[in-house]
Scaffold this motif. Structure first.
Motif, short mmCIF file in Angstrom:
data_model
loop_
_atom_site.label_atom_id
_atom_site.label_comp_id
_atom_site.label_asym_id
_atom_site.label_seq_id
_atom_site.Cartn_x
_atom_site.Cartn_y
_atom_site.Cartn_z
N GLY A 82 0.79 -1.28 0.03
CA GLY A 82 -0.17 0.19 -0.03
C GLY A 82 0.78 1.42 0.05
N LEU A 83 0.25 2.38 -0.57
CA LEU A 83 0.90 3.59 -0.67
C LEU A 83 0.94 4.39 0.60
CD1 LEU A 83 2.35 5.51 -2.42
CD2 LEU A 83 0.19 6.78 -2.83
N LEU A 84 1.84 4.65 1.37
CA LEU A 84 1.96 5.32 2.58
C LEU A 84 1.93 6.86 2.53
CD1 LEU A 84 4.42 2.83 4.55
CD2 LEU A 84 1.76 2.98 4.55
N GLY A 85 2.67 7.27 1.82
CA GLY A 85 2.81 8.71 1.25
C GLY A 85 3.57 9.07 0.13
N GLN A 86 3.57 10.35 -0.41
CA GLN A 86 3.97 10.66 -1.69
C GLN A 86 4.40 11.97 -1.66
OE1 GLN A 86 2.65 9.28 -5.61
NE2 GLN A 86 1.89 11.32 -5.95
#
Length: 406
Positions: A82-86
């Protein structure tokens, strides 16, 4: 100027120092212990602060010809994916900071600096010159080499890395300490990656007691991959690693065992790397004062002064900033140059910023490798604060400009 400045070390920091001083009109002799110029390792991330330095040295076109310029920094969960931050990079970083975020192969950055030193400065480059000792005086610095040669310079800048002999002679402190972390490094041609993994972004995968970073280099033609694990995880099964050397027998099976039940995209990147090298990471406590940067006619630059963990991706950038600052402090109209005065100002300007980067790098390592409630808190903070947690305006807006001398 009666004599040249001696620069110990012909790596990125040493060549940056030679270029910066050479642009200020200072003759430099670079003493490199190896028999040929080159760099080990793989990729380097250059934030807008580092790119700003290269731009001011007239190297924008050279960087454009060999670097990649990622669109974003993405943080993903190593297990679930999963994407945690960008953090948006590319045009957003350019608009925000006036310079882009670049990723480059270390050898390409080194070659770029070497070419600029040869073409634009009066530097003398000496190979096979291993420093044995140095003796500063009120009028200069005497350097003894292992082959029996003795050299005299107006000043000496130690750019000889984490195992700096200049630092040992100047400060007499203990060697850099092991961090307890190991870094596996590899390089893979982009064409050998599954299409889904060719995206031009910096990706950081966070897992318990480990993390993985990969990003494009060489105009996007290859990806640099780094896997950092806690040493105890590997040593329990395979034994310790030579603290000062590269280990060239790390294999995919070893990494798969360390990564455990990792996401398929991450495992696909690991499997694509044809060869791995392994390095034990070392650092020092954050700088405690200007005396760790310079004393009299001797100064330290880059890893010789402030070796740091790679978790803020600023090791090369701080060496470039050090060198840029040193060149800015030279008054080309002053003859002879007051090197103790230049070095005193240099140390005062640089030590706090370098100490902050060292400390932040250590904190990031703890956050990246977090387990349990700390890991849950990290993920929650990333979801809540988004880009504000990943951006570093105090860092990317640098380097700080030296104030004019009264």
């Amino acid at each position: 100027m009666n004599r040249r400045v001696l620069v110990a070390g012909g790596g990125i920091g040493g060549l940056a120092c030679a270029l910066s001083l050479g642009r200020a009109g200072v003759p430099v002799t670079v003493l490199e212990q190896a028999e040929s110029f080159g760099e080990v390792g793989a990729g380097v991330q250059l934030g807008p602060n580092a790119v700003r330095v290269l731009s001011q040295w007239g190297l924008t076109d050279a960087l454009q010809s060999c670097a990649a310029f990622p669109d974003a920094l993405r943080v993903r969960d190593a297990g679930g994916g999963g994407l945690l931050g960008q953090l948006r990079l590319g045009p957003v970083a350019l608009a925000r900071y006036g310079q882009p975020y670049a990723t480059v192969h270390r050898a390409d950055l080194h070659a770029m600096l070497l070419g600029a030193v040869r073409a634009r400065t009066p530097a003398e480059l000496v190979l096979g010159a291993r420093l044995q000792g140095m003796a500063p005086s009120a009028s200069g610095v005497s350097v003894a080499l292992e082959d029996g040669q003795a050299l005299m310079g107006d000043a000496l800048v130690g750019c000889d890395g984490v195992w700096s002999r200049v630092r040992a002679a100047l400060l007499g402190d203990a060697p850099a300490a092991p961090t307890g972390h190991l870094a596996y490094r590899g390089l893979v041609p982009t064409r050998d990656l599954p299409p889904a993994l060719r995206t031009p972004v910096v990706t950081a995968w966070l897992g318990p007691r480990l993390h993985v970073v990969h990003y494009p280099v060489r105009r996007g033609e290859a990806f640099n991959v780094v896997v950092v694990v806690q040493a105890a995880m590997r040593e329990a099964a395979l034994g310790p690693v030579d603290p000062r050397g590269w280990y060239h027998e790390a294999g995919h099976a070893e990494l798969r065992a360390l990564l455990g039940a990792a996401h398929a995209d991450l495992l696909g990147m690991i499997e694509a790397v044809p060869q791995w090298s392994l390095w034990a990471l070392h650092d020092r406590a954050p700088m405690a004062g200007p005396g760790e940067h310079a004393s009299g006619r001797v100064a330290l630059l880059g890893d010789a002064a402030h070796p740091m963990r790679p978790y803020l991706a600023q090791g090369a950038a701080m060496a470039l900033e050090d060198a840029w600052t040193l060149g800015k402090l030279v008054d080309r109209h002053q003859h002879p140059i007051d090197w103790p005065g230049v070095f005193e100002r240099y140390a005062a300007l640089r030590w706090r910023r370098n100490a902050r980067v060292q400390a932040q790098s250590r904190r990031n390592g703890s956050v990246f490798h977090a387990t349990g409630l700390v890991r849950w808190g990290r993920n929650s903070a990333m979801a809540l604060l988004r880009e504000r947690l990943l951006d570093n305006p105090w860092l990317y807006g640098g380097p700080p400009k030296p104030e004019p001398q009264p």
